[in-house]
Scaffold this active site. Structure first.
Site, mmCIF file in Angstrom:
data_model
loop_
_atom_site.group_PDB
_atom_site.id
_atom_site.type_symbol
_atom_site.label_atom_id
_atom_site.label_comp_id
_atom_site.label_asym_id
_atom_site.label_seq_id
_atom_site.Cartn_x
_atom_site.Cartn_y
_atom_site.Cartn_z
ATOM 1 N N PRO A 2 0.799 -1.193 0.000
ATOM 2 C CA PRO A 2 0.000 0.000 0.000
ATOM 3 C C PRO A 2 0.842 1.257 0.000
ATOM 4 O O PRO A 2 1.762 1.409 0.798
ATOM 5 C CB PRO A 2 -0.770 -0.116 1.317
ATOM 6 C CG PRO A 2 0.037 -1.045 2.156
ATOM 7 C CD PRO A 2 1.126 -1.595 1.363
ATOM 8 N N GLU A 3 0.490 2.158 -0.873
ATOM 9 C CA GLU A 3 1.020 3.511 -0.841
ATOM 10 C C GLU A 3 -0.081 4.389 -0.246
ATOM 11 O O GLU A 3 -1.107 3.880 0.200
ATOM 12 C CB GLU A 3 1.432 3.945 -2.252
ATOM 13 C CG GLU A 3 2.398 2.941 -2.900
ATOM 14 C CD GLU A 3 2.850 3.326 -4.291
ATOM 15 O OE1 GLU A 3 2.948 4.529 -4.571
ATOM 16 O OE2 GLU A 3 3.104 2.425 -5.111
#
Length: 299
Positions: A2-3
């Site tokens: 996840p960014e």
DNA sequence: ACATGACCCTGTGAGC
DNA sequence: TGCTCACAGGGTCATG
């Protein structure tokens, strides 16, 4: 995994369900991920109330009102493969219940009750175990050890200003790809969004940060929040195992113009004569770009 | 100061 | 059908 857009999406999904809920039971299925779990994690969380969810950088924070005098904040980092998943109980006639899903690599489980429904389950699932679960006293964010030396929030216009960006860029000769990945300047950007931002800004990923022109810096300043907001709007990018807290996939991967598209035609080169999307390695990570759109030129 | 590579892990897909 | 290898949304550490 996840960014920023993925963490933001997960956080919003969880907040819509969990705020003001009561935590009943916490189960730890192991003692650590990348870091040891806090010794008092279970004790602090059980019989507490969730006050607020928020995000800082790629961390998801959950503020709780504990049964003790001090309030605490749970910090989750999802590493590469972490998920936070909600499951609702399925009741039998005798009022016992179970859950439809049974996850492998389920390291941390939290049961909570809302006004509407009891025994909702939150599972922290992380096959690669690069994630972190930590716990801090809420009041003093300056003491959150994970927040030492991290930079500004790219969606905060007071923070990501032309002056800030220009100053930091001027101070480093690192390639612009490395600069944008480095969380000490701007937080939340990871490999996907850095590639996409540089493509749209038409900046070669190996350009020295300090060599960017005024126009290029202005373009970056526009595309950093634009791309992140578009991705949040699409619910993030799903490549393999990212899902939102309700199990839904994101949609922004459909809008990736370069990431993961090595060998494909560049969507911006109308002639089709360019060599196509190219992959190189920078900072140990794949960089995808179009050498025709993103020409290497020192200014 | 900064680039690189190893490392922490498991899973997946490509190629043989 | 297996096997081996490369690679994967991140971050930290040692080394040059």
């Amino acid at each position: 995994m996840p960014e920023l857009p993925e963490v933001e999406t997960i956080m919003r999904g969880l907040a819509s369900i969990m705020v003001k809920s009561h935590i009943s039971t916490v189960i730890l299925n192991r003692a650590n991920l990348r870091k040891d779990f806090p010794k008092n994690l279970k004790e602090i969380l059980e019989n507490s109330q969730i006050q607020r969810l928020r995000r800082r950088a790629k961390y998801l924070l959950c503020d709780i009102k504990s049964k003790y005098s001090e309030n605490w904040t749970i910090l989750f980092h999802l590493g590469m493969s972490g998920r936070l998943l909600i499951d609702y109980p399925i009741y039998r006639e005798d009022s016992s219940f179970h859950y439809q899903n049974n996850y492998k690599h389920n390291h941390f489980v939290l049961f909570f009750d809302t006004q509407e429904q009891k025994n909702i389950r939150l599972s922290y699932v992380d096959p690669r175990r690069f994630g972190v679960i930590d716990l801090y006293k809420t009041e003093n964010e300056a003491l959150y050890s994970s927040f030492k030396n991290i930079g500004i929030e790219p969606l905060n216009k007071q923070e990501l200003t032309y002056d800030y960006l220009s100053k930091k860029l001027s101070q480093t000769k690192s390639p612009i790809k490395n600069f944008l990945l480095n969380q000490k300047y701007i937080v939340g950007l990871g490999n996907i969004y850095v590639c996409e931002i540089l493509f749209r800004a038409k900046i070669h990923p190996q350009r020295a940060s300090s060599s960017l022109t005024i126009n290029e810096k202005k373009t970056l300043l526009k595309f950093i929040p634009d791309i992140l907001n578009q991705a949040i709007g699409a619910g993030g990018s799903t490549l393999r195992d990212y899902v939102q807290s309700d199990g839904e996939k994101g949609g922004f991967q459909e809008l990736h113009q370069v990431y993961g598209r090595e060998g494909e035609a560049c969507p911006a080169c109308k002639t089709g004569k360019c060599q196509g999307i190219t992959r190189i390695i920078q900072a140990g990570r794949s960089t995808f770009f179009c050498p025709s759109q993103q020409k290497y030129k020192e200014n």
